[in-house]
Design an enzyme around this catalytic site. Sequence first.
Site, PDB file in Angstrom:
ATOM      1  CG  ASN A 151      -3.524   0.123   3.924  1.00 48.37           C
ATOM      2  OD1 ASN A 151      -3.811   1.133   4.566  1.00 48.37           O
ATOM      3  ND2 ASN A 151      -2.579  -0.708   4.298  1.00 48.37           N
ATOM      4  CB  SER A 197      -0.866  -0.027   1.251  1.00 52.30           C
ATOM      5  OG  SER A 197      -1.570   1.173   1.374  1.00 52.30           O
ATOM      6  N   GLY A 229      11.611  -3.825   2.438  1.00 51.73           N
ATOM      7  CA  GLY A 229      12.867  -3.731   1.684  1.00 51.73           C
ATOM      8  C   GLY A 229      13.135  -4.844   0.704  1.00 51.73           C
ATOM      9  CE  LYS A 261       2.090  -2.129   5.672  1.00 48.05           C
ATOM     10  NZ  LYS A 261       1.996  -1.347   4.422  1.00 48.05           N
ATOM     11  CB  VAL A 269       2.698  10.204   2.367  1.00 51.73           C
ATOM     12  CG1 VAL A 269       1.396  10.464   1.617  1.00 51.73           C
ATOM     13  CG2 VAL A 269       3.876  10.131   1.397  1.00 51.73           C
ATOM     14  N   GLY A 300      -3.689   3.616   1.236  1.00 52.51           N
ATOM     15  CA  GLY A 300      -4.443   3.707   2.490  1.00 52.51           C
ATOM     16  C   GLY A 300      -5.677   4.583   2.337  1.00 52.51           C
ATOM     17  CB  CYS A 314      -0.040   5.033   9.251  1.00 50.34           C
ATOM     18  SG  CYS A 314       0.622   6.520   8.455  1.00 50.34           S
TER      19      CYS A 314
END
Lengths: 256, 302
Positions: free
Chosen positions: B99, B21, B244, B165, B71, B46, B130
């Site tokens: 998401n 996402s 990553g 998540k 963001v 999201g 987040c």
Amino acid sequence: MKYLRNFTVTAVEHLNPRNILLRLTDPAAPLPDCHPGQFVEVKVDGSDKTFLRRPLSIHFVDRVNNELWLLVQMVGDGTRALANLQTGNTLNVLLPLGNGFSPVQQQGERVLLVGGGVGVAPLLEYGKYLCEHHATPIFLLGARTREDVLQLDRFKQYGEVYVTTEDGSLGEQGFVTQHSILQNSTFDRISVCGPKPMMQAVAQYARKSNLPCEVSLENLMACGLGACLCCVEKTKKGNVCVCTDGPVFNINDLTW
Amino acid sequence: MANICTQIAGLQLRNPVLTASGTFGYGTEFADLINLADLGGIIVKGTTLHPREGNDYPRMTETPSGMLNCVGLHNKGVEHFCQHIYPKIKELPTRVIVNVSGSTIEDYAACAARIDALDRIPAIELNISCPNVRQGGMAFGVTCEGAASVVRAVREVYHKTLIVKLSPNVTNIAEIAQTVEDAGADAVSLINTLLGMAIDIERRCPRLSLATGGLSGPAIRPVAVRCVWQVAKAVRIPVIGLGGIMNADDAIEFFMAGASAIEVGTANFIDPTASVRIAKGINDWLDSHGCHSLQEIVGCVS
């Protein structure tokens, strides 16, 4: 349509100690259609300290030789790695990205193209386009010193060129907004690319003179595709991506 | 060809590669460059109950082997998604997962309930991790009580596959994972970004408008592999690994640590074809190592 292509470096011209002209070709296919003012994202190999692609304006498209020209200022590790490229090296390029400058509005219109430093990059391709479409580009290029004025002879191929340098070593001394051409001539509209304070000063001049004006922004970006939402500019519509809604904006849409 | 079909609870995937996402837009941004049918699925940006402008520029800075972003869940809200984006993406030739994020438990539940009604969205990924919003977001994901309360509220109104998540910015991620499993999650995905910061030493100020941001990219991969390994041993539900992943070898590490599927995130910014390249690479790796299915290596490192 966007493409991810492996280009071959045909030449690296060192214009001054800080700037290079990177000439690239695609040995496999003709260059895609590109609008003046659009940009590319290049992958930087051989640089341990950098990670993301580097966004660069399309400086010039040479259809005869199938060459894409990029004007690069060495400001960090990524751009220095690009300056170390050699003829024959491969460069992975994502292109064309963004919206580009406005098309010709009317035949014979006089368009003032104002560039500062390496921000002159997209104006060469735009000047060529305007010429080819029966409009008249007039270039006003600003730089710190004579040495920093880039591609002067190439700009002269497409129209009158006026220069300001901060130290007066070429053209009139001062900033682009102080050049006498702004008093002595008339224009139908203005397109600008350069440092933000310069673009804001030109935008202020355009508003005062009641001239349409568009600016090309260079906010920090990652993807170039409108996915990461990192390169946003605050506009009257809220935060928008410079990579997809720009890089070229009409000043009336900005909150400047 | 090895069998790489993947099942995450009730969700069937063609292959185990999803796009993370916030790194792949709504998929359509990449449609010129890859065949979306080559992906297991897309996890779209999201989405929150109400529109959010996100944080001010600058939102991103490059860091060693990665990047920081703040963001801040910039999106036009779930109603805009349902009216204007869903009609364009519901026919994409891959699974589309949304998401879901929020500032309050009620917002999370209302957003999830709205998406529950969309036929072509078989799953949501609940973002309780987040790091870039002042209210909600990670605040829920860093305590067992917070995580459980959001997951329980969403579970009541959301009837399809619920992926949660998780944040790595916690003392014991396995404990949080067990809590969300008990609260009704069908799967967990991990890790979200690590909270980080970078300073412009000439201007003596943070490089991001919010000062701090989420670190992503290969810099965080060893942390992510460790988290997946710890969580996979602690829960019975499937684990989706991310953090990553740049190539197929990276993905294989996550499978061996216990992930049933993976997400490709920041790599999409450097190579827009990364996700499909990785999907093919996983297949090639399995073939070249004599594996008949992905299952043979999932969790093989104990």
